[in-house]
Scaffold this motif. Structure first.
Motif, PDB file in Angstrom:
ATOM      1  N   GLN A  48      -7.116 -13.767   8.720  1.00 32.84           N
ATOM      2  CA  GLN A  48      -5.670 -13.654   8.489  1.00 32.84           C
ATOM      3  C   GLN A  48      -4.947 -14.939   8.861  1.00 32.84           C
ATOM      4  O   GLN A  48      -4.014 -15.360   8.174  1.00 32.84           O
ATOM      5  CB  GLN A  48      -5.119 -12.461   9.298  1.00 32.84           C
ATOM      6  N   THR A  81      -9.487  -7.473  -1.268  1.00 29.97           N
ATOM      7  CA  THR A  81      -9.638  -7.259   0.174  1.00 29.97           C
ATOM      8  C   THR A  81      -8.518  -7.867   1.008  1.00 29.97           C
ATOM      9  O   THR A  81      -8.413  -7.580   2.197  1.00 29.97           O
ATOM     10  CB  THR A  81     -10.985  -7.837   0.673  1.00 29.97           C
ATOM     11  N   GLU A  82      -7.693  -8.729   0.413  1.00 23.41           N
ATOM     12  CA  GLU A  82      -6.641  -9.382   1.190  1.00 23.41           C
ATOM     13  C   GLU A  82      -5.308  -8.656   1.027  1.00 23.41           C
ATOM     14  O   GLU A  82      -4.813  -8.542  -0.102  1.00 23.41           O
ATOM     15  CB  GLU A  82      -6.466 -10.843   0.744  1.00 23.41           C
ATOM     16  N   PRO A  83      -4.707  -8.188   2.115  1.00 17.04           N
ATOM     17  CA  PRO A  83      -3.371  -7.594   2.016  1.00 17.04           C
ATOM     18  C   PRO A  83      -2.318  -8.694   1.901  1.00 17.04           C
ATOM     19  O   PRO A  83      -2.052  -9.415   2.863  1.00 17.04           O
ATOM     20  CB  PRO A  83      -3.227  -6.805   3.321  1.00 17.04           C
ATOM     21  N   ASP A 130       1.089  -8.991   1.896  1.00 19.12           N
ATOM     22  CA  ASP A 130       2.248  -8.161   2.206  1.00 19.12           C
ATOM     23  C   ASP A 130       3.548  -8.973   2.205  1.00 19.12           C
ATOM     24  O   ASP A 130       3.550 -10.185   1.966  1.00 19.12           O
ATOM     25  CB  ASP A 130       2.048  -7.439   3.537  1.00 19.12           C
ATOM     26  N   THR A 180      -4.915 -12.110  -8.818  1.00 17.63           N
ATOM     27  CA  THR A 180      -5.959 -11.338  -8.151  1.00 17.63           C
ATOM     28  C   THR A 180      -7.131 -11.092  -9.089  1.00 17.63           C
ATOM     29  O   THR A 180      -6.943 -10.800 -10.278  1.00 17.63           O
ATOM     30  CB  THR A 180      -5.416 -10.002  -7.608  1.00 17.63           C
ATOM     31  N   TYR A 226      -3.765  -3.837  -8.017  1.00 21.37           N
ATOM     32  CA  TYR A 226      -2.991  -4.818  -7.242  1.00 21.37           C
ATOM     33  C   TYR A 226      -2.175  -4.131  -6.153  1.00 21.37           C
ATOM     34  O   TYR A 226      -1.146  -4.635  -5.719  1.00 21.37           O
ATOM     35  CB  TYR A 226      -2.081  -5.637  -8.171  1.00 21.37           C
ATOM     36  N   ASN A 227      -2.654  -2.974  -5.704  1.00 14.37           N
ATOM     37  CA  ASN A 227      -1.937  -2.235  -4.668  1.00 14.37           C
ATOM     38  C   ASN A 227      -1.979  -2.943  -3.310  1.00 14.37           C
ATOM     39  O   ASN A 227      -1.262  -2.572  -2.387  1.00 14.37           O
ATOM     40  CB  ASN A 227      -2.492  -0.812  -4.531  1.00 14.37           C
ATOM     41  N   ASN A 228      -2.808  -3.975  -3.185  1.00 15.47           N
ATOM     42  CA  ASN A 228      -2.849  -4.764  -1.946  1.00 15.47           C
ATOM     43  C   ASN A 228      -1.771  -5.845  -1.910  1.00 15.47           C
ATOM     44  O   ASN A 228      -1.637  -6.565  -0.922  1.00 15.47           O
ATOM     45  CB  ASN A 228      -4.219  -5.421  -1.777  1.00 15.47           C
ATOM     46  N   ILE A 229      -1.010  -5.950  -2.997  1.00 13.78           N
ATOM     47  CA  ILE A 229       0.036  -6.983  -3.091  1.00 13.78           C
ATOM     48  C   ILE A 229       1.407  -6.313  -3.115  1.00 13.78           C
ATOM     49  O   ILE A 229       1.614  -5.341  -3.847  1.00 13.78           O
ATOM     50  CB  ILE A 229      -0.160  -7.825  -4.372  1.00 13.78           C
ATOM     51  N   ASP A 230       2.334  -6.839  -2.342  1.00  7.64           N
ATOM     52  CA  ASP A 230       3.700  -6.322  -2.364  1.00  7.64           C
ATOM     53  C   ASP A 230       4.411  -6.902  -3.595  1.00  7.64           C
ATOM     54  O   ASP A 230       4.937  -8.021  -3.563  1.00  7.64           O
ATOM     55  CB  ASP A 230       4.446  -6.704  -1.078  1.00  7.64           C
TER      56      ASP A 230
END
Length: 321
Positions: free
Chosen positions: A37, A55-57, A59, A74, A79-83
């Motif tokens: 991180q 695997t990378e949030p 946010d 991505t 793409y639910n790991n991306i805001d």
């Protein structure tokens, strides 16, 4: 001065070389470990383009710290790991890789269905443990796939590809989706049904819907209670769509017959995960799109998206709010 691109996992040389023609590239060198991180936070502050994976949030705080970022690409469909909202507020393009992995993921999904139905992992372990003593009339009997009813939740590209494979086994194809897919109905003989009917009548239930706030734990205790006690549940979409505790109870109590899982709510899972203690669970480590040619195509598409945006063009597969 060349734009700066950071890649969060080790990529093949040809992908790096493509980006290096017009960009300065930095990369987390390990393939089997997520980027720390701290490194991600440091890199995103200066990057013009971010090449990331599931695997990378990515946010809001991370996005808000970015001073120059123009594109987050991505190497995934989801793409639910991306805001997405935070990115939109800063006019940052988000791009993903739909289509290119549909057939490969459908192959894996149907392989998972077949393995769970015919109890292949149990058979393999029986031989490895030297437990096969003789032929027996009802030893490791599984469930027929041919002429069974296949229920698909989420009839997108991958859902349609799974349905196509089901037609080769003379399966009855039913589906539930936010909107009806007339083309799928005409080409594949698929029949649209409400969710309750799909849950109650399917022999095999495949979840192929994207993971969103609306689909979180879409398949819960009530859903499993509606299924046949001979049903086999398959999830190769995203783990968060399923209430894993409810799935465990449904399997343990004989409410459904088996499950094939390529994804879990928290990944990676350890060997002590409750679902892995059940012999009727066939589990895989999120390898739905993991063929060499497909992963290379995904990486190439991701690199192209970055190059497109950094050259002032629109990405081929931009995520829209």
């Amino acid at each position: 001065m060349k734009p700066y691109v950071f890649i969060t996992r080790r990529m093949p040389d040809e992908i790096i070389e493509k980006l290096e023609e017009t960009c300065t590239v930095s990369m987390w060198e390990k393939q089997e470990e997520p980027v720390p991180q701290e490194r991600l936070e440091e890199e995103i502050k200066q990057a013009d383009g971010l090449f990331c994976t599931v695997t990378e949030p990515i946010d809001r705080p991370l996005i808000e710290s970015a001073e120059n970022l123009k594109v987050i690409a991505t190497m995934a469909v989801g793409y639910n790991n991306i805001d997405v909202e935070a990115a939109a507020e800063k006019d940052i393009t988000i791009a993903h890789t739909p289509g290119v992995l549909s057939e490969t993921t459908a192959d894996l999904t149907f392989a998972l269905l077949m393995a769970a139905a015919r109890r292949l992992p149990e058979g393999i372990e029986t031989i490895k443990n030297n437990e096969w003593k003789t032929w027996s009339p009802f030893f490791l009997t599984g469930q027929d796939i041919h002429h069974a009813t296949l229920g698909i939740i989420g009839m997108g590209r991958i859902g349609e590809a799974v349905a196509k494979r089901g037609t080769g086994f003379d399966m009855e194809i039913i589906y539930h989706n936010r909107t009806r897919k007339q083309e799928a109905e005409e080409k594949l003989g698929a029949r649209y049904v409400e969710m309750d009917e799909l849950l109650k009548t399917s022999d095999f239930i495949c979840v192929m819907t994207p993971y969103t706030k609306d689909t979180h734990h879409l398949i819960d205790r009530e859903a499993f209670k509606k299924m046949k006690n001979t049903a086999i549940f398959i999830n190769s979409s995203r783990g968060g769509i399923v209430d894993e505790e409810a799935l465990y109870e449904a399997l343990k109590n004989g409410e459904i017959r088996g499950a094939g899982l390529d994804v879990f709510e928290g990944e990676p899972v350890g060997a002590d995960h409750p679902l892995l203690s059940l012999p009727q669970v066939t589990a895989l480590p999120h390898i739905g799109s993991a063929s060499e040619s497909t992963r290379m195509a995904m990486a190439d598409m991701t690199a192209n998206h970055i190059l497109q945006v950094l050259s002032g063009k629109e990405a081929d597969h931009e995520v829209k709010l």
